[in-house]
Design a protein around this motif. Sequence first.
Motif, PDB file in Angstrom:
ATOM      1  N   ALA A 151       0.858  -1.181   0.000  1.00 27.35           N
ATOM      2  CA  ALA A 151       0.000   0.000   0.000  1.00 27.35           C
ATOM      3  C   ALA A 151       0.894   1.230   0.000  1.00 27.35           C
ATOM      4  O   ALA A 151       1.949   1.247   0.637  1.00 27.35           O
ATOM      5  N   VAL A 152       0.475   2.239  -0.700  1.00 28.00           N
ATOM      6  CA  VAL A 152       1.261   3.467  -0.785  1.00 28.00           C
ATOM      7  C   VAL A 152       1.068   4.260   0.505  1.00 28.00           C
ATOM      8  O   VAL A 152      -0.052   4.628   0.865  1.00 28.00           O
ATOM      9  N   VAL A 153       2.166   4.515   1.214  1.00 24.94           N
ATOM     10  CA  VAL A 153       2.123   5.329   2.424  1.00 24.94           C
ATOM     11  C   VAL A 153       2.224   6.805   2.064  1.00 24.94           C
ATOM     12  O   VAL A 153       1.498   7.647   2.587  1.00 24.94           O
ATOM     13  N   GLN A 154       3.132   7.115   1.140  1.00 31.33           N
ATOM     14  CA  GLN A 154       3.327   8.521   0.758  1.00 31.33           C
ATOM     15  C   GLN A 154       3.974   8.581  -0.614  1.00 31.33           C
ATOM     16  O   GLN A 154       4.833   7.758  -0.948  1.00 31.33           O
ATOM     17  N   GLU A 155       3.554   9.531  -1.405  1.00 28.90           N
ATOM     18  CA  GLU A 155       4.166   9.792  -2.702  1.00 28.90           C
ATOM     19  C   GLU A 155       4.685  11.218  -2.702  1.00 28.90           C
ATOM     20  O   GLU A 155       3.927  12.165  -2.513  1.00 28.90           O
ATOM     21  N   ALA A 156       5.984  11.356  -2.914  1.00 29.28           N
ATOM     22  CA  ALA A 156       6.613  12.674  -2.961  1.00 29.28           C
ATOM     23  C   ALA A 156       7.235  12.871  -4.341  1.00 29.28           C
ATOM     24  O   ALA A 156       7.166  11.994  -5.205  1.00 29.28           O
ATOM     25  N   GLU A 157       7.865  14.019  -4.535  1.00 32.40           N
ATOM     26  CA  GLU A 157       8.403  14.339  -5.853  1.00 32.40           C
ATOM     27  C   GLU A 157       9.513  13.384  -6.261  1.00 32.40           C
ATOM     28  O   GLU A 157       9.587  12.955  -7.417  1.00 32.40           O
ATOM     29  N   HIS A 158      10.345  13.012  -5.307  1.00 30.62           N
ATOM     30  CA  HIS A 158      11.496  12.171  -5.629  1.00 30.62           C
ATOM     31  C   HIS A 158      11.482  10.838  -4.886  1.00 30.62           C
ATOM     32  O   HIS A 158      12.442  10.076  -5.008  1.00 30.62           O
ATOM     33  N   ARG A 159      10.417  10.535  -4.137  1.00 33.05           N
ATOM     34  CA  ARG A 159      10.409   9.304  -3.355  1.00 33.05           C
ATOM     35  C   ARG A 159       9.007   8.731  -3.255  1.00 33.05           C
ATOM     36  O   ARG A 159       8.042   9.472  -3.032  1.00 33.05           O
ATOM     37  N   ASN A 160       8.900   7.423  -3.446  1.00 31.93           N
ATOM     38  CA  ASN A 160       7.647   6.701  -3.222  1.00 31.93           C
ATOM     39  C   ASN A 160       7.853   5.745  -2.056  1.00 31.93           C
ATOM     40  O   ASN A 160       8.818   4.971  -2.037  1.00 31.93           O
ATOM     41  N   TRP A 161       6.909   5.789  -1.125  1.00 33.16           N
ATOM     42  CA  TRP A 161       7.020   5.013   0.117  1.00 33.16           C
ATOM     43  C   TRP A 161       5.927   3.942   0.087  1.00 33.16           C
ATOM     44  O   TRP A 161       4.746   4.253   0.061  1.00 33.16           O
ATOM     45  N   HIS A 162       6.341   2.676   0.067  1.00 30.69           N
ATOM     46  CA  HIS A 162       5.412   1.543   0.018  1.00 30.69           C
ATOM     47  C   HIS A 162       5.556   0.710   1.291  1.00 30.69           C
ATOM     48  O   HIS A 162       6.683   0.462   1.746  1.00 30.69           O
ATOM     49  N   ARG A 163       4.443   0.281   1.836  1.00 31.97           N
ATOM     50  CA  ARG A 163       4.450  -0.616   2.994  1.00 31.97           C
ATOM     51  C   ARG A 163       4.040  -2.010   2.538  1.00 31.97           C
ATOM     52  O   ARG A 163       2.956  -2.203   1.963  1.00 31.97           O
ATOM     53  N   LEU A 164       4.897  -2.986   2.757  1.00 26.91           N
ATOM     54  CA  LEU A 164       4.619  -4.365   2.375  1.00 26.91           C
ATOM     55  C   LEU A 164       3.703  -4.993   3.412  1.00 26.91           C
ATOM     56  O   LEU A 164       4.000  -4.963   4.614  1.00 26.91           O
ATOM     57  N   VAL A 165       2.596  -5.568   2.945  1.00 29.64           N
ATOM     58  CA  VAL A 165       1.607  -6.128   3.852  1.00 29.64           C
ATOM     59  C   VAL A 165       2.037  -7.528   4.274  1.00 29.64           C
ATOM     60  O   VAL A 165       2.398  -8.363   3.441  1.00 29.64           O
ATOM     61  N   GLY A 166       1.997  -7.767   5.583  1.00 26.46           N
ATOM     62  CA  GLY A 166       2.291  -9.088   6.113  1.00 26.46           C
ATOM     63  C   GLY A 166       3.771  -9.409   6.197  1.00 26.46           C
ATOM     64  O   GLY A 166       4.139 -10.551   6.486  1.00 26.46           O
ATOM     65  N   ARG A 167       4.667  -8.414   5.979  1.00 30.37           N
ATOM     66  CA  ARG A 167       6.101  -8.700   5.979  1.00 30.37           C
ATOM     67  C   ARG A 167       6.886  -7.827   6.954  1.00 30.37           C
ATOM     68  O   ARG A 167       8.086  -8.033   7.139  1.00 30.37           O
ATOM     69  N   GLY A 168       6.237  -6.848   7.551  1.00 30.33           N
ATOM     70  CA  GLY A 168       6.923  -6.030   8.540  1.00 30.33           C
ATOM     71  C   GLY A 168       7.997  -5.131   7.975  1.00 30.33           C
ATOM     72  O   GLY A 168       8.934  -4.752   8.690  1.00 30.33           O
ATOM     73  N   HIS A 169       7.942  -4.793   6.703  1.00 33.49           N
ATOM     74  CA  HIS A 169       8.951  -3.946   6.075  1.00 33.49           C
ATOM     75  C   HIS A 169       8.280  -2.847   5.262  1.00 33.49           C
ATOM     76  O   HIS A 169       7.169  -3.032   4.745  1.00 33.49           O
ATOM     77  N   ASP A 170       8.992  -1.718   5.172  1.00 34.16           N
ATOM     78  CA  ASP A 170       8.624  -0.650   4.248  1.00 34.16           C
ATOM     79  C   ASP A 170       9.736  -0.512   3.206  1.00 34.16           C
ATOM     80  O   ASP A 170      10.889  -0.851   3.473  1.00 34.16           O
ATOM     81  N   ILE A 171       9.371  -0.034   2.027  1.00 35.73           N
ATOM     82  CA  ILE A 171      10.355   0.248   0.979  1.00 35.73           C
ATOM     83  C   ILE A 171      10.179   1.689   0.536  1.00 35.73           C
ATOM     84  O   ILE A 171       9.065   2.106   0.204  1.00 35.73           O
ATOM     85  N   GLN A 172      11.277   2.431   0.555  1.00 31.91           N
ATOM     86  CA  GLN A 172      11.272   3.794   0.049  1.00 31.91           C
ATOM     87  C   GLN A 172      12.163   3.839  -1.188  1.00 31.91           C
ATOM     88  O   GLN A 172      13.364   3.585  -1.111  1.00 31.91           O
ATOM     89  N   MET A 173      11.564   4.132  -2.308  1.00 29.84           N
ATOM     90  CA  MET A 173      12.290   4.170  -3.577  1.00 29.84           C
ATOM     91  C   MET A 173      12.516   5.630  -3.970  1.00 29.84           C
ATOM     92  O   MET A 173      11.567   6.387  -4.168  1.00 29.84           O
ATOM     93  N   TRP A 174      13.806   6.006  -4.084  1.00 22.56           N
ATOM     94  CA  TRP A 174      14.171   7.385  -4.412  1.00 22.56           C
ATOM     95  C   TRP A 174      14.601   7.473  -5.875  1.00 22.56           C
ATOM     96  O   TRP A 174      15.190   6.549  -6.412  1.00 22.56           O
ATOM     97  N   ASP A 175      14.322   8.600  -6.474  1.00 24.70           N
ATOM     98  CA  ASP A 175      14.894   8.891  -7.789  1.00 24.70           C
ATOM     99  C   ASP A 175      16.406   9.093  -7.648  1.00 24.70           C
ATOM    100  O   ASP A 175      16.903   9.489  -6.581  1.00 24.70           O
ATOM    101  N   GLN A 176      17.130   8.821  -8.729  1.00 25.95           N
ATOM    102  CA  GLN A 176      18.561   9.100  -8.706  1.00 25.95           C
ATOM    103  C   GLN A 176      18.785  10.605  -8.666  1.00 25.95           C
ATOM    104  O   GLN A 176      18.175  11.363  -9.415  1.00 25.95           O
ATOM    105  N   ASP A 177      19.650  11.011  -7.749  1.00 24.25           N
ATOM    106  CA  ASP A 177      19.914  12.444  -7.577  1.00 24.25           C
ATOM    107  C   ASP A 177      20.716  12.953  -8.770  1.00 24.25           C
ATOM    108  O   ASP A 177      21.838  12.503  -9.025  1.00 24.25           O
ATOM    109  N   SER A 178      20.133  13.869  -9.498  1.00 29.47           N
ATOM    110  CA  SER A 178      20.791  14.406 -10.694  1.00 29.47           C
ATOM    111  C   SER A 178      21.562  15.689 -10.410  1.00 29.47           C
ATOM    112  O   SER A 178      22.165  16.270 -11.305  1.00 29.47           O
ATOM    113  N   ARG A 179      21.562  16.121  -9.170  1.00 30.64           N
ATOM    114  CA  ARG A 179      22.248  17.364  -8.837  1.00 30.64           C
ATOM    115  C   ARG A 179      23.767  17.150  -8.813  1.00 30.64           C
ATOM    116  O   ARG A 179      24.248  16.059  -8.541  1.00 30.64           O
TER     117      ARG A 179
END
Length: 792
Positions: free
Chosen positions: A693-721
């Motif tokens: 389930a999506v916990v939060q969607e930001a400009e450079h990061r998507n935060w997903h919570r895995l159901v039944g696994r006790g883990h969250d995944i935060q996927m960031w865009d590659q920093d182009s700066r």
Amino acid sequence: RTPMRYGVQLDVLILLRRIAEHFASASLSLFCTRAFEAVKVIVPACMAAIADVTMRKTATDYPSKLCMVLAGDDDHPGFGLSTGVLAAQSETVEIHTPELALARTAVLDYFEDQSECKKIFQWESGLTCSTSTTEFLVRASAQHAMSPSFAVQYLYGVVHTSYGGLLRQHPELGCYRDIGFFFKYFMNIDPRAFPHVTANMPPIPAWSFVLNWVGYDPQEGYAIQCMGGDLGPYAHPKYPLNWYSGGGYGLRFPSAATPSFHVHPHTVQTEDDVLHIKSLPSFEDPSGETMGQQDVELLISYLTVPYMRTPLVLKFFASEDRIHSLRSERLQSLLDAVLFEPGRLQPVNLTKVPEEVPTLEPELLCSPFGALLNECHRAPEVLVDSLTALLQQALDLDTGSYHSSTVDVVLYVVRTCARAENFIAMILDVDAADHETVSGKMRDVVLSGNTRTTLEDGLARIQIMLRGYAHGMLEKYIKELMHECDERGEDEEIVDRNVRSACRLHAHALLLFRNLKIDEITLPFASQILCSFVYLTTRHTWNMLLLDVPETELYEMLAVTRRKLTLWTRSQPQWEIDHMMEAAIQVTTGSGVRVLDQSSPPEHRWAMMGRTTSSRSIGRFTELYARPQDGTAVREREVAVLPEAEHYQAGVQLDLQTAQLTLKAAHLKALPTEIAAHPDVILIFGKQSMQSAVVQEAEHRNWHRLVGRGHDIQMWDQDSRTCLLDDEYSRLYHPAELEPSEAWIVDIFEPVRLSYLAKPPLPFDIPIMMREDPYPAAADVVALIALHPKTM
């Protein structure tokens, strides 16, 4: 019969119109099937009957003069709605839920009792104002000294205009008009009158079907608009039709139970007509011919006797040499039509009986509730014996693998017998006055002791075969498919194919338990219902016609069972509730296989969200905390309850009312492929489908919570700066060259640098830059910039 005040009368009619608008928007957002067509035709007819009953009430406080004109008096028979083509259109729709068959008969009987009334709102003949409708409006307007010259305009006039006087005085007229229009609208066989449904089309909002009557033309009739003016609905077919209209029968779907349907362009009325056809259809499927000419001749001959064809056709297929022919979709359609098309309705006042065989008056060979219920009542032995024989023949085709060539036949027979079980169970419940929604007796249906015993024994045999053997077979197939996904998870094509097949199997599993009574529910049965529906709500793509079972039939099953399932679950001990919820989580987010291991403690403790019957949370459960799995878990006596004030804290939730699994009110979906395929994710979780389930969607990061696994995944865009160093950060960090006041930096940072930013493990040292000015000893924060050599 209950006295009614005018305010209540008007509220009922307004509510019915709103329900009709919601029904129109919802049903017309879906692809149509033969089974759903029955719902679309009969449900608006029920609304019209209820509206008509309400309109004929004389209010106890302020009687409506318009309603009194409608009801009539000793000098005038009054007015009423015509049924239009309801009887004919509903003859060939497939009714899988027997309550619809009863509703169809009740509506037609109700309006038949008003045969002496003058018929108004005959929209099925056109949108012009008929003579009887004009007379009704003239009589109603006369009650308020309004000019009869504008009677036609009174039906569409806006309430604040001169033509809107009658609608202003009687708002119930607008409700009655619209409900009557929807009644006729859904019987129109012209598809141009309806919105065009496409894949992935957003649902039509309810406000789109608020009817706007905008004018009247003597030739064209009333002009009606909806959907923001994009659609002008009409209830009469506009010929010529630009599609194949029921083979010329004037029906939305032609009947596959008539012999002429299968031998077009020949016309078959008797058995002799079959003998004169040189070449009969072979009902071929992709694998070739499914039936020889001799069998086809016999089958087509059975269709020439509508009153007797049900047991004949059932026994025809319930044999070892013919059961395989049901792999043909045309033969499946034929058997469905024979079983579930209600056929011609027997009028309520019919007393004449056939005097010769075969009779020359086929209208005498009809039934009040359809052919299948008629067989339950008149010839139960042949019906139940044929059904059990057919089901046994199909189950004998099970080879133990879903990939067998006989699986399509097996699944077809399972769902067919499950639907037939609905009719047997209902007629027994109604006869025993034990049905949840039907009160009173069925017309002309009285079960004798022997008939009831035969039906009860047959129902028990069918349910044992469906809930026992067939259920076990479906679970075995699901395990096989999920095992393949685990072994070959890297092959997305296989995973997608198997998930679609698992959805198909879960849909069939749900049909097996529609008629469960609350005292028949067990933990395995309740768990299967919940697991199958939650799996479908999270994995299946809806409104794409991907299942053998109509999706509307699945939600009808949920509507029938959810109250019983909720009450049963809330009465269970804590561990049984936890096992049931954990199984649903496992099926949806884990292996896809339902496992009930009651010998070990459930992984989590679950809580009911509110206990009071007035709470909107009835049927909602939430994951409370994880139990220890080291043997120290205790079996709690009290069922945990999460107070309503703490509902905002709930994480994973299961709602038995809607069969939906959510996380913080967010609906689940498969973890996006780009995240699931990331090397770090594969390293930790392996190659498998995971629900998130999506916990939060930001400009450079998507935060997903895995159901039944006790883990969250935060996927960031590659920093182009790029790092822009200024003169302030010009000193190269070296532990031996720092000022004495900066010794604390070495103690904290040096272990990190040597482990991650120096060689080894890196092939080179990472340069670290810091401010030119020394940090004081009292400082507790230092800013350092690491420079990768490739970006310098």
